[in-house]
Enzyme design. Structure first.
Site, PDB file in Angstrom:
ATOM      1  N   CYS A   1     -47.701 -21.476   9.803  1.00  0.00           N
ATOM      2  CA  CYS A   1     -47.668 -20.256   8.981  1.00  0.00           C
ATOM      3  C   CYS A   1     -48.137 -20.462   7.538  1.00  0.00           C
ATOM      4  O   CYS A   1     -49.128 -19.868   7.119  1.00  0.00           O
ATOM      5  CB  CYS A   1     -46.252 -19.697   8.974  1.00  0.00           C
ATOM      6  SG  CYS A   1     -45.690 -19.209  10.606  1.00  0.00           S
TER       7      CYS A   1
HETATM    8  N1  LIG Z   1     -43.668 -20.522  14.771  1.00  0.00           N
HETATM    9  C1  LIG Z   1     -43.179 -19.888  13.728  1.00  0.00           C
HETATM   10  O1  LIG Z   1     -42.313 -20.403  13.040  1.00  0.00           O
HETATM   11  C2  LIG Z   1     -43.673 -18.493  13.340  1.00  0.00           C
HETATM   12  C3  LIG Z   1     -42.933 -17.766  12.398  1.00  0.00           C
HETATM   13  C4  LIG Z   1     -43.329 -16.502  12.055  1.00  0.00           C
HETATM   14  C5  LIG Z   1     -44.488 -15.972  12.617  1.00  0.00           C
HETATM   15  N2  LIG Z   1     -45.210 -16.696  13.519  1.00  0.00           N
HETATM   16  C6  LIG Z   1     -46.410 -16.076  14.091  1.00  0.00           C
HETATM   17  O2  LIG Z   1     -46.120 -15.695  15.434  1.00  0.00           O
HETATM   18  C7  LIG Z   1     -47.298 -15.829  16.236  1.00  0.00           C
HETATM   19  C8  LIG Z   1     -47.006 -16.744  17.409  1.00  0.00           C
HETATM   20  O3  LIG Z   1     -46.680 -18.026  16.930  1.00  0.00           O
HETATM   21  P1  LIG Z   1     -45.922 -19.109  17.796  1.00  0.00           P
HETATM   22  O4  LIG Z   1     -45.469 -20.156  16.840  1.00  0.00           O
HETATM   23  O5  LIG Z   1     -44.927 -18.473  18.686  1.00  0.00           O
HETATM   24  O6  LIG Z   1     -47.132 -19.673  18.676  1.00  0.00           O
HETATM   25  P2  LIG Z   1     -47.022 -20.561  19.994  1.00  0.00           P
HETATM   26  O7  LIG Z   1     -48.310 -21.269  20.117  1.00  0.00           O
HETATM   27  O8  LIG Z   1     -45.753 -21.332  19.999  1.00  0.00           O
HETATM   28  O9  LIG Z   1     -46.903 -19.500  21.161  1.00  0.00           O
HETATM   29  C9  LIG Z   1     -47.917 -18.608  21.508  1.00  0.00           C
HETATM   30  C10 LIG Z   1     -47.895 -18.407  23.006  1.00  0.00           C
HETATM   31  O10 LIG Z   1     -48.913 -17.449  23.324  1.00  0.00           O
HETATM   32  C11 LIG Z   1     -49.513 -17.855  24.530  1.00  0.00           C
HETATM   33  N3  LIG Z   1     -50.802 -17.194  24.653  1.00  0.00           N
HETATM   34  C12 LIG Z   1     -51.965 -17.498  24.044  1.00  0.00           C
HETATM   35  N4  LIG Z   1     -52.922 -16.625  24.402  1.00  0.00           N
HETATM   36  C13 LIG Z   1     -52.334 -15.756  25.246  1.00  0.00           C
HETATM   37  C14 LIG Z   1     -52.826 -14.624  25.965  1.00  0.00           C
HETATM   38  N5  LIG Z   1     -54.085 -14.212  25.841  1.00  0.00           N
HETATM   39  N6  LIG Z   1     -51.966 -13.972  26.765  1.00  0.00           N
HETATM   40  C15 LIG Z   1     -50.685 -14.391  26.899  1.00  0.00           C
HETATM   41  N7  LIG Z   1     -50.163 -15.437  26.225  1.00  0.00           N
HETATM   42  C16 LIG Z   1     -50.992 -16.112  25.431  1.00  0.00           C
HETATM   43  C17 LIG Z   1     -49.579 -19.360  24.431  1.00  0.00           C
HETATM   44  O11 LIG Z   1     -49.746 -19.948  25.699  1.00  0.00           O
HETATM   45  C18 LIG Z   1     -48.244 -19.681  23.788  1.00  0.00           C
HETATM   46  O12 LIG Z   1     -47.225 -19.901  24.743  1.00  0.00           O
HETATM   47  C19 LIG Z   1     -48.388 -16.352  15.309  1.00  0.00           C
HETATM   48  O13 LIG Z   1     -49.110 -15.269  14.807  1.00  0.00           O
HETATM   49  C20 LIG Z   1     -47.585 -16.991  14.194  1.00  0.00           C
HETATM   50  O14 LIG Z   1     -48.316 -17.014  12.978  1.00  0.00           O
HETATM   51  C21 LIG Z   1     -44.808 -17.944  13.909  1.00  0.00           C
END
Ligand SMILES: NC(=O)c1ccc[n+]([C@@H]2O[C@H](COP(=O)([O-])OP(=O)(O)OC[C@H]3O[C@@H](n4cnc5c(N)ncnc54)[C@H](O)[C@@H]3O)[C@@H](O)[C@H]2O)c1
Length: 431
Positions: free
Chosen positions: A270
């Site tokens: 992030c």
């Molecule tokens: N990790 C954090 O601490 C955090 C905090 C706030 C916001 N975010 C935001 O949340 C969002 C997700 O982050 P995350 O950390 O959960 O990512 P992540 O990589 O842990 O999880 C994303 C998931 O989406 C899946 N995915 C990818 N393409 C896909 C598709 N086309 N269809 C279905 N599933 C699909 C992946 O396989 C994965 O399991 C991002 O935009 C991130 O910036 C993350």
């Protein structure tokens, strides 16, 4: 029955697309609130784990997942045809940067394109992925309209930024207030009803664009303030002042000051990434965001500063960096998590290896990382491995590290996190 009535009565079926650090905790909370939830992910290993009652996210215990799966309230699939069965769909897919440091919305677009053939009238679509202001209206709406459904009429659309903080025991998905910006009042009301079931405080704002900007303000605020303390840390080093003592004392001021702490650089999915979404969009609108850019430049200097300090301290002992054994403590980007995305520890280790140092690492959460495409495995942290290192370099202050043991056995400790606070020893240098 309207969608809002279905959500309130518990009859709505909810879907979460993208079951990672954000999506899985959310799916579990919604399922716990009594709705039946289908999680959709392209990674079959995650889908299989959930259906077998296994969690792969540290903050979500497997017992919770197993109980919900057993009760028939949570299941996962790779098949987007399940979208047709759903009333609400939350999208939590990654939003990384391209090599050119431009926003990479391909995961959002792919997820929407997979959803669209199964989307039907009366559903609510909520984007949660962090992105630049305007994404929901400029990217999602045309895609939905292209599929023959009118956003705001046939399908409700909202943006609600995720604020999860992995490893944070004090604030969880349930207790972190959730900001919601609907395309119209009906979408806002439906999204607030959904989150209101499982999140203690829901804050409604006037549009998706405002909700998108809220998230970028929050993360840019962190990036800028971390840059300020990182710069002050480098300056204090020049002055021979302990920056940690300065921050702790300044933090006793009960108003007008909020402590931020220096480290080996910025990490995680992030804080190093999200401000770039904002600056990219700003430039696209003809606005030059200099302050935000500067924060990124200063934070990016930190790994090289750490390496220089290690080299200087070795030099004081008549040792060159080349051939010296460095044991890095922690490769995750922050304390008590297993996430190595954008981790500054890896940048520091890479720079040390490039200078000829012999680098190993210990991390209770991470078995191995790749440096220059070569796997490097975690070593056991023991009096022997600590004593064998010329420098023990604390990069991530995991709680599990046995500090007294390390302090007792290390020749030299370089601490980038104030992780040895309260532990004395002439072998410890805090930077
Ligand atoms: N990790 C954090 O601490 C955090 C905090 C706030 C916001 N975010 C935001 O949340 C969002 C997700 O982050 P995350 O950390 O959960 O990512 P992540 O990589 O842990 O999880 C994303 C998931 O989406 C899946 N995915 C990818 N393409 C896909 C598709 N086309 N269809 C279905 N599933 C699909 C992946 O396989 C994965 O399991 C991002 O935009 C991130 O910036 C993350």
């Amino acid at each position: 029955m309207t969608l809002i009535d279905k959500i309130r009565s518990g009859e709505a079926r909810a879907g979460v697309v993208g079951l990672g650090y954000v999506g899985l905790p959310l799916a579990v909370e919604i399922a716990d609130s009594g709705l039946s939830v289908i999680g959709i992910d392209v990674q079959s290993s995650k889908v299989e784990a959930i259906n077998a009652g296994r969690s792969y996210v540290l903050d979500v215990p497997s017992t919770r997942v197993a109980a919900l799966v057993e009760a028939g309230r949570l299941r996962a699939t790779t098949d987007f045809a399940s979208v047709a069965e759903l009333d609400t769909i939350n999208i939590c897919v990654p939003t990384p940067l391209r090599k050119t440091r431009e926003p990479d919305l391909s995961f959002i677009v792919q997820a929407i394109e997979s959803i669209l053939p199964h989307l039907r009238k009366g559903q609510l679509l909520i984007l949660e992925s962090t992105t630049y202001p305007g994404t929901t209206e400029e990217i999602l709406l045309p895609l939905i309209a292209g599929a023959g459904l009118e956003p705001g009429v046939d399908v409700d659309v909202a943006f609600s930024p995720e604020r999860t903080d992995p490893g944070n025991k004090a604030y969880t998905t349930r207790t972190i207030p959730k900001v919601v910006g609907g395309l119209n009042p009906r979408a806002s009301e439906a999204a607030c009803a959904l989150y209101g079931r499982c999140i203690e405080t829901v804050v409604s704002v006037s549009s998706p664009k405002v909700a998108e900007m809220v998230k970028l303000l929050e993360n840019t605020f962190r990036s800028v303030n971390i840059a300020l303390v990182n710069e002050l840390a480098m300056l204090c080093n020049r002055f021979g002042i302990d920056v940690w003592e300065v921050i702790d004392a300044a933090a006793t001021k009960p108003f007008g000051f909020m402590p931020f702490y220096p480290g080996p650089g910025l990490g995680g999915h992030c804080i190093p990434v999200d401000p770039q979404y904002l600056t990219w969009k700003a430039r696209a609108e003809g606005f030059e965001p200099r302050f935000i850019e500067l924060a990124g430049v200063i934070n990016a200097q930190k790994p090289a500063f750490v390496v220089q300090k290690v080299a200087d301290l070795l030099n004081d002992q008549s040792k060159p960096l080349r051939g010296s054994r460095i044991l890095a403590l922690g490769v995750a980007y922050k304390r008590d998590v297993d996430d190595v995305r954008e981790s500054p520890s890896i940048d520091v280790m890479t720079l040390l290896i490039d200078k000829g140092a012999v680098v190993t690492f210990a991390d209770p959460f991470v078995d191995s990382v790749k440096i220059h495409d070569q796997p490097v495995s975690s070593v056991e942290l023991s009096p022997v491995s600590v004593a064998a290192a010329d420098v023990v370099l604390m990069l991530t202050d995991h709680t599990a590290f046995d500090r007294p043991m390390i302090a007792k056995n290390a020749k030299l400790i370089v601490d980038t996190r104030n992780g040895f606070k309260g532990i004395g020893g002439s072998n410890i240098t805090r930077i």
